[in-house]
Scaffold this active site. Sequence first.
Site, PDB file in Angstrom:
ATOM      1  N   ARG A 152      63.764  36.793  37.965  1.00 29.03           N
ATOM      2  CA  ARG A 152      62.889  36.895  39.148  1.00 29.03           C
ATOM      3  C   ARG A 152      62.304  35.511  39.395  1.00 29.03           C
ATOM      4  O   ARG A 152      61.812  34.868  38.462  1.00 29.03           O
ATOM      5  CB  ARG A 152      61.771  37.904  38.919  1.00 29.03           C
ATOM      6  CG  ARG A 152      60.715  37.841  40.027  1.00 29.03           C
ATOM      7  CD  ARG A 152      59.717  38.945  39.948  1.00 29.03           C
ATOM      8  NE  ARG A 152      60.311  40.209  40.337  1.00 29.03           N
ATOM      9  CZ  ARG A 152      59.603  41.325  40.547  1.00 29.03           C
ATOM     10  NH1 ARG A 152      58.289  41.314  40.400  1.00 29.03           N
ATOM     11  NH2 ARG A 152      60.190  42.429  40.894  1.00 29.03           N
ATOM     12  N   ARG A 183      56.788  46.794  36.788  1.00 29.70           N
ATOM     13  CA  ARG A 183      57.882  47.765  36.793  1.00 29.70           C
ATOM     14  C   ARG A 183      59.231  47.131  36.447  1.00 29.70           C
ATOM     15  O   ARG A 183      59.957  47.624  35.565  1.00 29.70           O
ATOM     16  CB  ARG A 183      57.999  48.430  38.181  1.00 29.70           C
ATOM     17  CG  ARG A 183      56.985  49.503  38.439  1.00 29.70           C
ATOM     18  CD  ARG A 183      56.552  49.486  39.906  1.00 29.70           C
ATOM     19  NE  ARG A 183      55.659  48.362  40.092  1.00 29.70           N
ATOM     20  CZ  ARG A 183      54.340  48.468  39.999  1.00 29.70           C
ATOM     21  NH1 ARG A 183      53.798  49.636  39.838  1.00 29.70           N
ATOM     22  NH2 ARG A 183      53.563  47.413  40.095  1.00 29.70           N
ATOM     23  N   THR A 184      59.602  46.065  37.151  1.00 26.19           N
ATOM     24  CA  THR A 184      60.962  45.522  36.992  1.00 26.19           C
ATOM     25  C   THR A 184      61.147  44.933  35.594  1.00 26.19           C
ATOM     26  O   THR A 184      62.164  45.195  34.930  1.00 26.19           O
ATOM     27  CB  THR A 184      61.230  44.455  38.078  1.00 26.19           C
ATOM     28  OG1 THR A 184      60.797  44.971  39.333  1.00 26.19           O
ATOM     29  CG2 THR A 184      62.700  44.101  38.148  1.00 26.19           C
ATOM     30  N   HIS A 237      66.112  42.238  46.430  1.00 28.32           N
ATOM     31  CA  HIS A 237      65.664  42.907  45.195  1.00 28.32           C
ATOM     32  C   HIS A 237      66.639  44.081  45.017  1.00 28.32           C
ATOM     33  O   HIS A 237      66.283  45.247  45.216  1.00 28.32           O
ATOM     34  CB  HIS A 237      64.224  43.373  45.364  1.00 28.32           C
ATOM     35  CG  HIS A 237      63.530  43.788  44.098  1.00 28.32           C
ATOM     36  ND1 HIS A 237      64.187  43.900  42.878  1.00 28.32           N
ATOM     37  CD2 HIS A 237      62.232  44.126  43.858  1.00 28.32           C
ATOM     38  CE1 HIS A 237      63.312  44.285  41.963  1.00 28.32           C
ATOM     39  NE2 HIS A 237      62.124  44.431  42.530  1.00 28.32           N
ATOM     40  N   LYS A 246      55.335  22.785  31.509  1.00 25.47           N
ATOM     41  CA  LYS A 246      55.408  21.330  31.241  1.00 25.47           C
ATOM     42  C   LYS A 246      56.321  20.632  32.242  1.00 25.47           C
ATOM     43  O   LYS A 246      56.695  19.482  32.048  1.00 25.47           O
ATOM     44  CB  LYS A 246      55.925  21.102  29.825  1.00 25.47           C
ATOM     45  CG  LYS A 246      55.085  21.743  28.737  1.00 25.47           C
ATOM     46  CD  LYS A 246      55.772  21.560  27.392  1.00 25.47           C
ATOM     47  CE  LYS A 246      55.146  22.453  26.339  1.00 25.47           C
ATOM     48  NZ  LYS A 246      56.006  22.587  25.160  1.00 25.47           N
TER      49      LYS A 246
HETATM   50  N1   CP Z   1      58.664  47.051  42.679  1.00 27.06           N
HETATM   51  C1   CP Z   1      58.525  45.963  41.910  1.00 27.06           C
HETATM   52  O1   CP Z   1      59.339  45.029  41.955  1.00 27.06           O
HETATM   53  O2   CP Z   1      57.444  45.998  41.082  1.00 27.06           O
HETATM   54  P1   CP Z   1      57.028  44.845  40.047  1.00 27.06           P
HETATM   55  O3   CP Z   1      56.631  43.651  40.854  1.00 27.06           O
HETATM   56  O4   CP Z   1      55.889  45.432  39.241  1.00 27.06           O
HETATM   57  O5   CP Z   1      58.218  44.542  39.195  1.00 27.06           O
END
Ligand code: CP
Length: 331
Positions: free
Chosen positions: A122, A72-73, A150, A100
């Site tokens: 992330r 999603r993100t 998040h 590496k």
């Molecule tokens: N909700 C969320 O962060 O989903 P993903 O891990 O798929 O990005």
Amino acid sequence: MADIRVMREDLRPPASPPRRHFISIKDVTRDDVERLLATARTLERSMEREVKKLPTLKGRLVINVFYESSTRTSSSFELAAKRLSADTMSIKSSGSSVDKGESLKDTAITLGAYDPDVIVIRHPQIGAPNLVARVTEAHVVNAGDGKHQHPTQALLDLYTMREELGRLEGLHVAIVGDVLHSRVARSLIQALSLMSAHVTLVGPPALLPRGIEAMGCEATTDISVIAGADVVYVLRMQRERMEAGANYVPSLREYSARWGVTPERLRPGQKVMHPGPMNRGVEIDPRVADHADALIETQVRAGLVTRMAVLYDLLTSGPIEVKTESVLEVA
Ligand code: CP
């Protein structure tokens, strides 16, 4: 001579807005949230057009760097940048020079050499986005750092709740499940508190962090309280973050039996949310996940427009023009 001086000044690039980041909900005010939600709403209207691309960030570069799995993100940030006409690059740690042994700092400096306007990151380590902000000139967006924050997930959840229920102030949200390992829960508790909503955390004792009430919420192990909430927000059991050998719950079967969100535990009409990915049959009964009152796909759609709003806001340093022509002009 005077003319040449004027010409030189004319050739100077416009002053860049001050560098801003979106790393934690703690860094934003209620006014910031209101502005971002209003921008997202305007952008959502623009997405109803047949041609969905806007010229707003033409010539800008957004780099997405993901050191952890994401559907999603990562997809919504990439599409958000594309819908605003920015150039995009997506780097995943697997298959990059991270394999590496390259450090995050060196990877960030390397990507910084392309002069990105925004780096979305992330990473499993708390504080990784702050490091990227220190060693590059980019605006940095935290797409999830360990179990810390998040913030864009919290923003899209606020957007979804307000669009569906018409308000945030006074709303009662029950957040159910693995709070201990959840950056989603931490960001959302802060965001809901900022908007004067009321939060109750529900889960097994070992998955409710001691002292979490200091964040401005209540905590209980009693699953029956979810029936009193306006929204039931279900968290994934984050097995990948659980220490090997630690017994947070006797078994997944027992977890489902005692804390799983089932139709029997809900009132008719209660809204149910989940950040995804879901473990169907563990934290959420498939009959709940597939019911019309589940807002899970709505959250995904909200993720696109709220992330567009974040990119827009960081790169233009101000509220979106509500005069629709300036925003909705098609490239
Ligand atoms: N909700 C969320 O962060 O989903 P993903 O891990 O798929 O990005």
